[in-house]
Design a protein around this motif. Structure first.
Motif, PDB file in Angstrom:
ATOM      1  N   ILE A 387      29.740  13.055  30.686  1.00 31.81           N
ATOM      2  CA  ILE A 387      28.461  12.935  30.931  1.00 31.81           C
ATOM      3  C   ILE A 387      27.701  14.196  30.407  1.00 31.81           C
ATOM      4  O   ILE A 387      26.650  14.405  29.719  1.00 31.81           O
ATOM      5  CB  ILE A 387      28.063  12.288  32.228  1.00 31.81           C
ATOM      6  CG1 ILE A 387      28.775  10.986  32.278  1.00 31.81           C
ATOM      7  CG2 ILE A 387      26.577  12.037  32.146  1.00 31.81           C
ATOM      8  CD1 ILE A 387      28.830  10.060  31.366  1.00 31.81           C
ATOM      9  N   SER A 388      28.189  15.344  31.085  1.00 36.43           N
ATOM     10  CA  SER A 388      27.385  16.858  30.884  1.00 36.43           C
ATOM     11  C   SER A 388      27.589  17.112  29.222  1.00 36.43           C
ATOM     12  O   SER A 388      26.362  17.559  28.724  1.00 36.43           O
ATOM     13  CB  SER A 388      28.321  17.724  31.510  1.00 36.43           C
ATOM     14  OG  SER A 388      27.964  17.628  33.013  1.00 36.43           O
ATOM     15  N   LEU A 393      24.527  17.277  24.012  1.00 39.74           N
ATOM     16  CA  LEU A 393      24.261  16.819  22.690  1.00 39.74           C
ATOM     17  C   LEU A 393      22.768  15.964  22.845  1.00 39.74           C
ATOM     18  O   LEU A 393      22.147  16.457  21.582  1.00 39.74           O
ATOM     19  CB  LEU A 393      25.399  16.022  22.409  1.00 39.74           C
ATOM     20  CG  LEU A 393      26.509  16.281  22.160  1.00 39.74           C
ATOM     21  CD1 LEU A 393      27.705  15.159  22.129  1.00 39.74           C
ATOM     22  CD2 LEU A 393      26.592  17.322  20.768  1.00 39.74           C
ATOM     23  N   SER A 394      22.447  15.597  23.651  1.00 40.45           N
ATOM     24  CA  SER A 394      21.089  14.916  23.620  1.00 40.45           C
ATOM     25  C   SER A 394      20.036  15.892  23.758  1.00 40.45           C
ATOM     26  O   SER A 394      18.947  15.840  22.888  1.00 40.45           O
ATOM     27  CB  SER A 394      20.802  14.160  25.049  1.00 40.45           C
ATOM     28  OG  SER A 394      19.775  13.558  25.116  1.00 40.45           O
ATOM     29  N   LYS A 395      20.238  17.112  24.407  1.00 41.54           N
ATOM     30  CA  LYS A 395      19.426  18.173  24.283  1.00 41.54           C
ATOM     31  C   LYS A 395      19.370  19.016  23.035  1.00 41.54           C
ATOM     32  O   LYS A 395      18.208  19.549  22.473  1.00 41.54           O
ATOM     33  CB  LYS A 395      19.512  19.138  25.516  1.00 41.54           C
ATOM     34  CG  LYS A 395      19.412  18.814  26.954  1.00 41.54           C
ATOM     35  CD  LYS A 395      19.718  19.820  27.926  1.00 41.54           C
ATOM     36  CE  LYS A 395      19.708  19.008  29.211  1.00 41.54           C
ATOM     37  NZ  LYS A 395      20.191  20.192  30.295  1.00 41.54           N
ATOM     38  N   ASP A 425      21.215  18.715   9.654  1.00 36.27           N
ATOM     39  CA  ASP A 425      21.547  18.941  11.272  1.00 36.27           C
ATOM     40  C   ASP A 425      21.549  17.917  12.103  1.00 36.27           C
ATOM     41  O   ASP A 425      22.336  17.487  13.020  1.00 36.27           O
ATOM     42  CB  ASP A 425      20.664  20.197  11.486  1.00 36.27           C
ATOM     43  CG  ASP A 425      21.213  21.250  11.000  1.00 36.27           C
ATOM     44  OD1 ASP A 425      22.241  21.616  10.121  1.00 36.27           O
ATOM     45  OD2 ASP A 425      20.256  22.426  11.169  1.00 36.27           O
ATOM     46  N   LEU A 426      20.394  16.891  11.702  1.00 38.93           N
ATOM     47  CA  LEU A 426      20.168  15.900  12.748  1.00 38.93           C
ATOM     48  C   LEU A 426      21.350  14.644  12.380  1.00 38.93           C
ATOM     49  O   LEU A 426      21.852  14.306  13.458  1.00 38.93           O
ATOM     50  CB  LEU A 426      18.965  15.509  12.251  1.00 38.93           C
ATOM     51  CG  LEU A 426      18.066  14.370  13.484  1.00 38.93           C
ATOM     52  CD1 LEU A 426      17.791  15.545  14.710  1.00 38.93           C
ATOM     53  CD2 LEU A 426      16.746  13.950  12.970  1.00 38.93           C
ATOM     54  N   ASN A 427      21.731  14.620  11.121  1.00 39.94           N
ATOM     55  CA  ASN A 427      22.733  13.490  10.834  1.00 39.94           C
ATOM     56  C   ASN A 427      24.032  14.047  11.434  1.00 39.94           C
ATOM     57  O   ASN A 427      24.896  13.179  12.067  1.00 39.94           O
ATOM     58  CB  ASN A 427      22.975  13.539   9.419  1.00 39.94           C
ATOM     59  CG  ASN A 427      21.933  12.900   8.531  1.00 39.94           C
ATOM     60  OD1 ASN A 427      21.230  11.916   9.351  1.00 39.94           O
ATOM     61  ND2 ASN A 427      21.741  12.857   7.407  1.00 39.94           N
ATOM     62  N   VAL A 428      24.669  15.237  11.553  1.00 40.45           N
ATOM     63  CA  VAL A 428      25.600  15.837  12.006  1.00 40.45           C
ATOM     64  C   VAL A 428      25.683  15.655  13.787  1.00 40.45           C
ATOM     65  O   VAL A 428      26.622  14.912  14.281  1.00 40.45           O
ATOM     66  CB  VAL A 428      25.976  17.356  11.771  1.00 40.45           C
ATOM     67  CG1 VAL A 428      27.098  17.882  12.627  1.00 40.45           C
ATOM     68  CG2 VAL A 428      26.027  17.597  10.610  1.00 40.45           C
ATOM     69  N   ILE A 429      24.375  16.077  14.325  1.00 41.32           N
ATOM     70  CA  ILE A 429      24.344  15.723  15.827  1.00 41.32           C
ATOM     71  C   ILE A 429      24.520  14.245  15.989  1.00 41.32           C
ATOM     72  O   ILE A 429      24.933  13.946  17.178  1.00 41.32           O
ATOM     73  CB  ILE A 429      23.197  16.256  16.118  1.00 41.32           C
ATOM     74  CG1 ILE A 429      23.243  17.864  16.213  1.00 41.32           C
ATOM     75  CG2 ILE A 429      22.921  16.000  17.810  1.00 41.32           C
ATOM     76  CD1 ILE A 429      21.917  18.694  16.394  1.00 41.32           C
ATOM     77  N   GLU A 431      25.654  11.781  14.531  1.00 41.37           N
ATOM     78  CA  GLU A 431      27.410  11.420  14.365  1.00 41.37           C
ATOM     79  C   GLU A 431      28.128  11.929  15.632  1.00 41.37           C
ATOM     80  O   GLU A 431      29.173  10.960  16.056  1.00 41.37           O
ATOM     81  CB  GLU A 431      28.002  12.132  13.245  1.00 41.37           C
ATOM     82  CG  GLU A 431      27.400  11.405  11.931  1.00 41.37           C
ATOM     83  CD  GLU A 431      28.241  12.240  10.512  1.00 41.37           C
ATOM     84  OE1 GLU A 431      29.267  13.185  10.875  1.00 41.37           O
ATOM     85  OE2 GLU A 431      27.773  12.055   9.338  1.00 41.37           O
ATOM     86  N   VAL A 432      28.035  12.986  16.093  1.00 44.03           N
ATOM     87  CA  VAL A 432      28.702  13.418  17.431  1.00 44.03           C
ATOM     88  C   VAL A 432      28.306  12.653  18.379  1.00 44.03           C
ATOM     89  O   VAL A 432      29.078  12.018  19.468  1.00 44.03           O
ATOM     90  CB  VAL A 432      28.544  14.765  17.489  1.00 44.03           C
ATOM     91  CG1 VAL A 432      29.137  15.226  19.053  1.00 44.03           C
ATOM     92  CG2 VAL A 432      28.978  15.714  16.258  1.00 44.03           C
ATOM     93  N   ILE A 433      26.968  12.265  18.645  1.00 38.21           N
ATOM     94  CA  ILE A 433      26.318  11.688  19.953  1.00 38.21           C
ATOM     95  C   ILE A 433      27.089  10.127  19.627  1.00 38.21           C
ATOM     96  O   ILE A 433      27.277   9.623  20.713  1.00 38.21           O
ATOM     97  CB  ILE A 433      24.825  11.696  19.848  1.00 38.21           C
ATOM     98  CG1 ILE A 433      24.377  12.884  20.057  1.00 38.21           C
ATOM     99  CG2 ILE A 433      24.408  10.474  20.479  1.00 38.21           C
ATOM    100  CD1 ILE A 433      22.926  13.022  20.095  1.00 38.21           C
TER     101      ILE A 433
END
Length: 570
Positions: A387-388, A393-395, A425-429, A431-433
């Protein structure tokens, strides 16, 4: 014995000079012998390169390993490595080579399986260099002459360099205990396995590595592979577990798991899998001290292992005590599965703040995804770290989103400079989220009742998920998570305020049984398989030769002559 060793040493030194200064065609001329009979007009030329290669291989496979033969075997292995070092002096990958041709055809070919087997057993045995009194360089009773004394002195001095790590250096206990022959044999094996295929035939050494079997396997060999052989898998497994601190041992483990189905099946069936996994996790944990290639190999090994559902189940049944090298928190008791999750998440977080390598991210998340459906009894700290990571990733997502918004506002009416690519950059983040949400969802869908600690961590940080509930990229995957949060939040509210941790966990366990399974939407199973790149030699050949260069064999080479890789990357 001493004459043979000295001869090999002289040949090795001459080869180093020839190979670093001339083409293979010119080298071949130096090894061409013309036999002229008296009174004859014609000459017969004999190429001695194949003869020498064959003799070196015969020395390695035929001579039994004893104290008095140790240096001969080591010098034969080293000479063969130097013979193959043409690659070091070429910027491009060698795809056609005279030396490679001799090794893959003709007189050397029948020795393929024996050579690979001998090199593997040298690695398995880890024989230390014999004590000084048993070296072959002993004073001859009849004197032996001045020239012999000088040659023996030089050779003995270089033997000390090989066994103790360098002229004038103070040997560490680790260096004193290591086996030069095992290390050089492993390097030679990796070099041979990564020779490029010939136009008309695949690399026979790679074929041998791909097909050897356990000595306890009584099934017949396939007629399609003449280079197959048998070796003791238990001894090999023990050596692989013990030697993972070195890049070359990790690379060998990767090759065997990826290319040899017999080894992979055997490893996955072991009941002491923690002996192999723990050294791999330690490599990843100390990512700051390792080179990137070593970290990649360790991570890919985990990815290959997590492709197997049996492995993913069994690692949660292995309970470990007092993991001393894990410094962030005292872990008095934890399952191997939970420790694996902790280390992989730590690697992701390190990558986010330091290297920012998308390839590393992808493989870490793929390993977690493969395991997620079999998460069992997650340690509370492992659940918190999952969860951390999502919180981090959320931040990061919010920060990039804010930067993109500000950049757009500031660019209105301004044509001074191009905008940063925040959209990428937003797309990569995102994808990870999404991947993290899929991992959490997979665990909740398949093993909710086995993981009360994850539900607890989810409820504790429930506000994190609010912003993603209506996000178009995450709406579908958020349905189950939102349902779980709502269901258990409702039960906790009914139980009253100021509940203890133990009471909350008890309510969660009761609720997990009461929650109807059909209310959770089913998604396709998360399964990722490691796929080697289209031209793996572009990565592996420079990597293997960088390992050779960083070994004792490097005494033979001048750094300024090296062309294959820069010394910074080596």
């Amino acid at each position: 014995m001493s004459e043979a060793h000295n001869a090999l040493f002289i040949i090795c030194c001459l080869l180093k000079v020839f190979i670093s200064r001339m083409s293979e065609e010119e080298l071949q001329l130096h090894f061409t012998y013309e036999d002229k009979a008296p009174g004859s007009y014609g000459t017969e030329c004999e190429d001695l390169i194949e003869e020498l290669l064959c003799c070196l291989i015969q020395l390695i496979v035929e001579i039994p390993l004893l104290d008095i033969t140790y240096s001969i075997s080591l010098e034969a292995v080293t000479t063969l490595i130097v013979f193959l070092s043409c690659q070091l002096f070429r910027k491009e990958i060698l795809r056609e080579s005279i030396i490679h041709k001799y090794l893959m055809h003709g007189r050397c070919l029948p020795y393929t399986s024996r050579l690979v087997k001998t090199l593997l057993y040298n690695f398995i045995r880890q024989e230390r260099s014999p004590p000084p009194g048993t070296h072959v360089f002993q004073q001859q009773s009849d004197g032996g002459g001045l020239l012999y004394g000088i040659a023996s002195g030089v050779a003995t001095g270089l033997w000390t360099v090989f066994t103790l790590g360098g002229v004038g250096s103070k040997p560490t206990p680790q260096l004193e205990q290591c086996s030069p022959l095992a290390n050089q044999s492993l390097l030679l094996l990796l070099v041979l396995a990564n020779l490029t295929d010939a136009p008309d035939t695949p690399n026979p050494y790679r074929q041998a590595i791909m097909s050897f079997k356990n000595t306890q396997d009584s099934t017949a060999f396939s007629s399609s592979n003449p280079h197959a052989f048998q070796i003791n898998f238990n001894s090999l497994y023990t050596a692989l577990c013990d030697q993972q601190k070195s890049d070359q041992a990790t690379l060998l483990l990767y090759m065997l798991l990826h290319q040899n189905g017999n080894v992979r099946t055997y490893v996955l069936a072991r009941t002491d899998i923690e002996n192999l996994v723990l050294p791999i996790l330690e490599i990843l944990y100390h990512v700051e001290e390792r080179n990137s290639h070593h970290v990649y190999m360790a991570l890919i090994i985990l990815l290959i292992l997590t492709e197997d559902d049996g492995f993913n189940r069994s690692i949660h049944e292995v309970i470990l005590k007092n993991i001393t090298w894990y410094a962030e928190r005292v872990l008095t008791e934890i399952s191997l599965g939970s420790l694996l999750i902790l280390v992989v998440i730590r690697t992701i977080q390190y990558n986010m703040t330091r290297t920012r390598d998308k390839y590393l991210h992808t493989n870490c998340l793929a390993a977690l995804a493969n395991m997620s459906a079999q998460f069992r009894s997650l340690h509370q700290y492992a659940a918190q770290r999952i969860i951390s990571l999502f919180s981090l990733l959320s931040k990061k997502h919010n920060k990039v989103l804010e930067q993109a918004t500000q950049s757009l506002r500031g660019s209105v009416g301004s044509n001074d400079s191009p905008l940063p690519d925040y959209a990428q950059d937003l797309n990569v983040i995102e994808e990870v989220i999404r991947m993290m949400l899929e991992i959490i969802n997979s665990c909740l869908t398949n093993s909710l009742h086995h993981n009360p600690n994850l539900v607890y961590a989810l409820l504790y940080k429930r506000d994190l998920f609010e912003q993603f509930r209506t996000h178009p990229s995450f709406q579908d995957i958020m349905q189950n998570i939102d349902l779980v949060i709502s269901f258990f939040s409702s039960r906790l509210e009914q139980a009253g305020a100021e509940l203890s941790v133990e009471r909350v966990l008890e309510i969660i366990k009761q609720g997990a049984v009461a929650l109807p399974k059909d209310r959770l939407r089913k998604f396709p199973e998360l399964k990722f398989k490691y796929v080697e790149e289209e031209q793996p030699e572009e990565f592996f050949i420079p990597y293997v030769w960088s390992l050779v260069y960083n070994s004792a064999v490097a005494l033979y080479w001048n750094p300024h002559d090296i062309q294959l890789f820069t010394m910074d990357s080596g």
